[in-house]
Write a protein that holds these residues in place. Structure first.
Motif, PDB file in Angstrom:
ATOM      1  N   ALA A   3       0.915  -1.266  -0.076  1.00 20.92           N
ATOM      2  CA  ALA A   3       0.061   0.075   0.052  1.00 20.92           C
ATOM      3  C   ALA A   3       0.865   1.042   0.056  1.00 20.92           C
ATOM      4  O   ALA A   3       0.684   2.288  -0.879  1.00 20.92           O
ATOM      5  CB  ALA A   3      -0.867   0.027   1.160  1.00 20.92           C
ATOM      6  N   ALA A   4       1.903   1.268   0.792  1.00 21.04           N
ATOM      7  CA  ALA A   4       2.932   2.326   0.943  1.00 21.04           C
ATOM      8  C   ALA A   4       3.508   2.596  -0.574  1.00 21.04           C
ATOM      9  O   ALA A   4       3.564   3.751  -1.018  1.00 21.04           O
ATOM     10  CB  ALA A   4       3.961   2.260   1.950  1.00 21.04           C
ATOM     11  N   ALA A   5       3.758   1.413  -1.359  1.00 20.96           N
ATOM     12  CA  ALA A   5       4.329   1.440  -2.547  1.00 20.96           C
ATOM     13  C   ALA A   5       3.416   2.028  -3.491  1.00 20.96           C
ATOM     14  O   ALA A   5       3.717   2.864  -4.404  1.00 20.96           O
ATOM     15  CB  ALA A   5       4.882   0.391  -2.824  1.00 20.96           C
ATOM     16  N   PHE A   6       2.091   1.674  -3.374  1.00 17.43           N
ATOM     17  CA  PHE A   6       0.982   1.957  -4.230  1.00 17.43           C
ATOM     18  C   PHE A   6       0.960   3.598  -4.200  1.00 17.43           C
ATOM     19  O   PHE A   6       0.911   4.273  -5.221  1.00 17.43           O
ATOM     20  CB  PHE A   6      -0.330   1.189  -3.928  1.00 17.43           C
ATOM     21  CG  PHE A   6      -1.216   1.685  -4.943  1.00 17.43           C
ATOM     22  CD1 PHE A   6      -1.541   1.224  -6.210  1.00 17.43           C
ATOM     23  CD2 PHE A   6      -2.239   2.675  -4.331  1.00 17.43           C
ATOM     24  CE1 PHE A   6      -2.662   1.586  -6.840  1.00 17.43           C
ATOM     25  CE2 PHE A   6      -3.146   3.044  -4.978  1.00 17.43           C
ATOM     26  CZ  PHE A   6      -3.583   2.457  -6.332  1.00 17.43           C
ATOM     27  N   LEU A   7       0.916   3.895  -3.058  1.00 15.71           N
ATOM     28  CA  LEU A   7       0.544   5.539  -2.689  1.00 15.71           C
ATOM     29  C   LEU A   7       1.718   6.192  -3.652  1.00 15.71           C
ATOM     30  O   LEU A   7       1.500   7.374  -3.868  1.00 15.71           O
ATOM     31  CB  LEU A   7       0.233   5.638  -1.207  1.00 15.71           C
ATOM     32  CG  LEU A   7      -0.794   5.014  -0.748  1.00 15.71           C
ATOM     33  CD1 LEU A   7      -1.176   5.570   0.931  1.00 15.71           C
ATOM     34  CD2 LEU A   7      -2.284   5.931  -1.463  1.00 15.71           C
ATOM     35  N   THR A   8       3.048   5.992  -3.017  1.00 17.75           N
ATOM     36  CA  THR A   8       4.167   6.440  -3.382  1.00 17.75           C
ATOM     37  C   THR A   8       4.128   6.589  -4.991  1.00 17.75           C
ATOM     38  O   THR A   8       4.436   7.653  -5.576  1.00 17.75           O
ATOM     39  CB  THR A   8       5.506   6.148  -2.763  1.00 17.75           C
ATOM     40  OG1 THR A   8       5.440   6.112  -1.646  1.00 17.75           O
ATOM     41  CG2 THR A   8       6.711   6.642  -3.519  1.00 17.75           C
ATOM     42  N   GLU A   9       3.946   5.420  -5.509  1.00 18.27           N
ATOM     43  CA  GLU A   9       3.613   5.296  -7.124  1.00 18.27           C
ATOM     44  C   GLU A   9       2.869   6.371  -7.971  1.00 18.27           C
ATOM     45  O   GLU A   9       3.302   6.786  -8.832  1.00 18.27           O
ATOM     46  CB  GLU A   9       3.098   3.940  -7.516  1.00 18.27           C
ATOM     47  CG  GLU A   9       4.429   3.215  -8.247  1.00 18.27           C
ATOM     48  CD  GLU A   9       3.852   1.869  -8.424  1.00 18.27           C
ATOM     49  OE1 GLU A   9       3.054   1.453  -9.146  1.00 18.27           O
ATOM     50  OE2 GLU A   9       4.588   0.716  -7.916  1.00 18.27           O
ATOM     51  N   HIS A  10       1.809   6.814  -6.747  1.00 18.10           N
ATOM     52  CA  HIS A  10       0.848   7.337  -7.511  1.00 18.10           C
ATOM     53  C   HIS A  10       0.607   8.791  -7.035  1.00 18.10           C
ATOM     54  O   HIS A  10      -0.067   9.461  -6.920  1.00 18.10           O
ATOM     55  CB  HIS A  10      -0.556   6.610  -7.268  1.00 18.10           C
ATOM     56  CG  HIS A  10      -0.634   5.637  -8.185  1.00 18.10           C
ATOM     57  ND1 HIS A  10      -0.203   4.266  -7.797  1.00 18.10           N
ATOM     58  CD2 HIS A  10      -1.061   5.262  -9.247  1.00 18.10           C
ATOM     59  CE1 HIS A  10      -0.730   3.300  -8.544  1.00 18.10           C
ATOM     60  NE2 HIS A  10      -1.402   3.907  -9.755  1.00 18.10           N
ATOM     61  N   GLY A  11       1.943   9.309  -6.559  1.00 19.85           N
ATOM     62  CA  GLY A  11       2.063  10.607  -6.201  1.00 19.85           C
ATOM     63  C   GLY A  11       1.925  11.116  -4.966  1.00 19.85           C
ATOM     64  O   GLY A  11       1.976  12.189  -4.539  1.00 19.85           O
TER      65      GLY A  11
END
Length: 74
Positions: A10-18
């Motif tokens: 989830a942290a990686a997803f949020l980071t990936e999406h700005g």
């Protein structure tokens, strides 16, 4: 079926999406509450649904803009 993410994913997803975010930040969000991304418990594990994270991100976006002078109006 909805895609389930671990807290790390989830942290990686949020980071990936700005939305730069770490696992520690998500842990802090969860313990303090407020305007945090939604999460669920699966036994002792914390999980996030990708579609809920996407909706949470979209709720924080402003725009679309056509000019920098539009920033103050929203």
């Amino acid at each position: 079926m909805r895609k389930i993410l671990t807290r790390r994913e989830a942290a990686a997803f949020l980071t990936e999406h700005g939305w730069p975010c770490s696992v520690k930040t998500l842990e802090t969000y969860a313990s303090r509450g407020g305007d945090a991304p939604p999460y669920h418990k699966c036994g002792r594990r914390v999980v996030h649904f990708e579609d809920e994270l996407r909706a949470w991100l979209e709720a924080r976006m402003r725009g679309p803009f056509t000019s920098t002078s539009n920033y103050r109006s929203t």
